[in-house]
Scaffold this active site. Sequence first.
Site, short mmCIF file in Angstrom:
data_model
loop_
_atom_site.label_atom_id
_atom_site.label_comp_id
_atom_site.label_asym_id
_atom_site.label_seq_id
_atom_site.Cartn_x
_atom_site.Cartn_y
_atom_site.Cartn_z
N THR B 99 36.43 38.54 33.08
CA THR B 99 36.76 39.49 34.14
C THR B 99 37.70 40.52 33.53
O THR B 99 38.79 40.18 33.08
CB THR B 99 37.42 38.79 35.33
OG1 THR B 99 36.50 37.85 35.87
CG2 THR B 99 37.81 39.79 36.42
N LYS B 174 32.88 41.90 40.55
CA LYS B 174 33.83 40.78 40.42
C LYS B 174 35.19 41.16 41.02
O LYS B 174 35.84 40.33 41.66
CB LYS B 174 33.99 40.37 38.96
CG LYS B 174 35.01 39.25 38.71
CD LYS B 174 34.58 37.92 39.32
CE LYS B 174 35.68 36.85 39.23
NZ LYS B 174 35.84 36.28 37.90
N LYS B 242 46.17 38.86 36.67
CA LYS B 242 45.46 39.82 35.80
C LYS B 242 44.35 40.52 36.58
O LYS B 242 44.24 41.74 36.59
CB LYS B 242 44.86 39.06 34.60
CG LYS B 242 44.09 39.94 33.64
CD LYS B 242 42.62 39.60 33.34
CE LYS B 242 42.11 38.23 33.49
NZ LYS B 242 40.65 38.10 33.21
#
Lengths: 292, 292
Positions: B99, B174, B242
């Site tokens: 990701t 995502k 993150k």
Amino acid sequence: MLSKMKIGFIGTGVMGKSMVKNLLLAGYEVNIYTRTKAKAEELIRQGATWTNSVAEVASQSNVIITIVGYPQDVMEVYLNDNGIIAHANPGTYVIDMTTSKPKLAKEIYEKAMEKGIHALDAPVSGGDIGAKNGTLAIMVGGDEDAFNQVLPIFKAMGENIILQGKAGAGQHTKLSNQIAIATNMIGVCEAIVYAKKAGLNPARVLESISTGAAGSFSLSKLAPRMIEGDFDPGFYVKHFIKDMTIALESAEEMGFSTPGLSLSLQLYKQLAEKGEADSGTQALIKLFDSSI
Amino acid sequence: MLSKMKIGFIGTGVMGKSMVKNLLLAGYEVNIYTRTKAKAEELIRQGATWTNSVAEVASQSNVIITIVGYPQDVMEVYLNDNGIIAHANPGTYVIDMTTSKPKLAKEIYEKAMEKGIHALDAPVSGGDIGAKNGTLAIMVGGDEDAFNQVLPIFKAMGENIILQGKAGAGQHTKLSNQIAIATNMIGVCEAIVYAKKAGLNPARVLESISTGAAGSFSLSKLAPRMIEGDFDPGFYVKHFIKDMTIALESAEEMGFSTPGLSLSLQLYKQLAEKGEADSGTQALIKLFDSSI
């Protein structure tokens, strides 16, 4: 007693109407009363008996069910001089299925008990479809004996029926339910609008994300309506604001800080101010995407 | 070509390890490289071939899959002088399943194309269990031809495999997924802690609320762990931070305001500062309930 029991039902709105139908289908005799008689006519044709006042329903029924609008309505229907507690007979079971204040549920329970009346709070979840299909989740607070006595009635209207604790526990459970929904709705809107702004096809993005760790009832059932621009009310913005306001007050009384709920309530109030109080809760996306 | 194809796999952490196993089970030859060789030894015993550097994997494989930690790692692995783009042969397919940033995915796509290399971004959802069972959702960005060429490889690792658009579209999808989760986690925590503070049994409340309109993956799968005090990482707080940071930057670049995501990122940063960066994301409840 239960086989010859008469149920009094007050409040035949979207939810109440379907619930009464299911009680009639299960073979119960049902007395009904609602502020606007026109809303009751279909039920009368289907076998319900019209009564002329709350006091009349109260005095002529063994079990009284209420599902009205706001805590103020609950208070009036139960605690006014011409209300349920003043006119129900000792031994009556009274069940408030409105989403309302836990404190008020406790007050009704106590005032009912003084007159030998058994009170339960039993708000529901599952929306108009759950009410229609008799598959509501029913979250109950009150005494176990009373719960067991009226369980067959609950079973005519719902499926996931759980006694959560003493008086008020049903309301607290429903508020916990609304708190979980409140913040999730923000995430659903932000996810869909993000996808749109990134140039993706939001419906196709939903295919990727709705079955995994981001999955939720709101993402599967409400996000498609957001994408299609269908803002018809399954659940009204104005009622969601009522529930979140009660939840926030209740959390504050516990000294518990709920930043997600606070943010959601603030956003839904903005939405209502824009004239969307009578839209479905999925209209929240309009705040995030001015092109809708 | 595909039948004799060699897959290079870089990054054999929790996710990568299970994904390599599924590729081996499907009969693929797999070259592996990871920063810490010890993490690869089980896979070597199971038939994967160790290589000594990114450059070696790149030059000896027809399809190269990466799933590393942070965008910085992705950048180094792909764009450094000793990285994938510099050493892969023309005609190679490179797939980043980390990701990471949509912009970086586009940059890699363009630099790859200049060398005749086909790049896809294909982040996954479904966690360690989805990786183990080969049931990951795979969200893909890039060219349709490249997608079709490597689809059999995706099928060895996942189930819900969708080409979402051009380069970067997998990452955007995502991020949309993570945005939906981010805000929902706040609601789940608030709902559970509310139930506890109201004196209810949170596990019983979950029975009432997890199957209806408040239902979500997080409520069904993570709330029980919160209640049991199990904070082991299915998905690390530090990785979620993150992802949310990337999503927020990306939303800001679009000029799109995301108050729910912002709130969630802020809360998770507070949580990490309290020493919970290596806990599972369900540890968020600790911010709401100091008794846990």
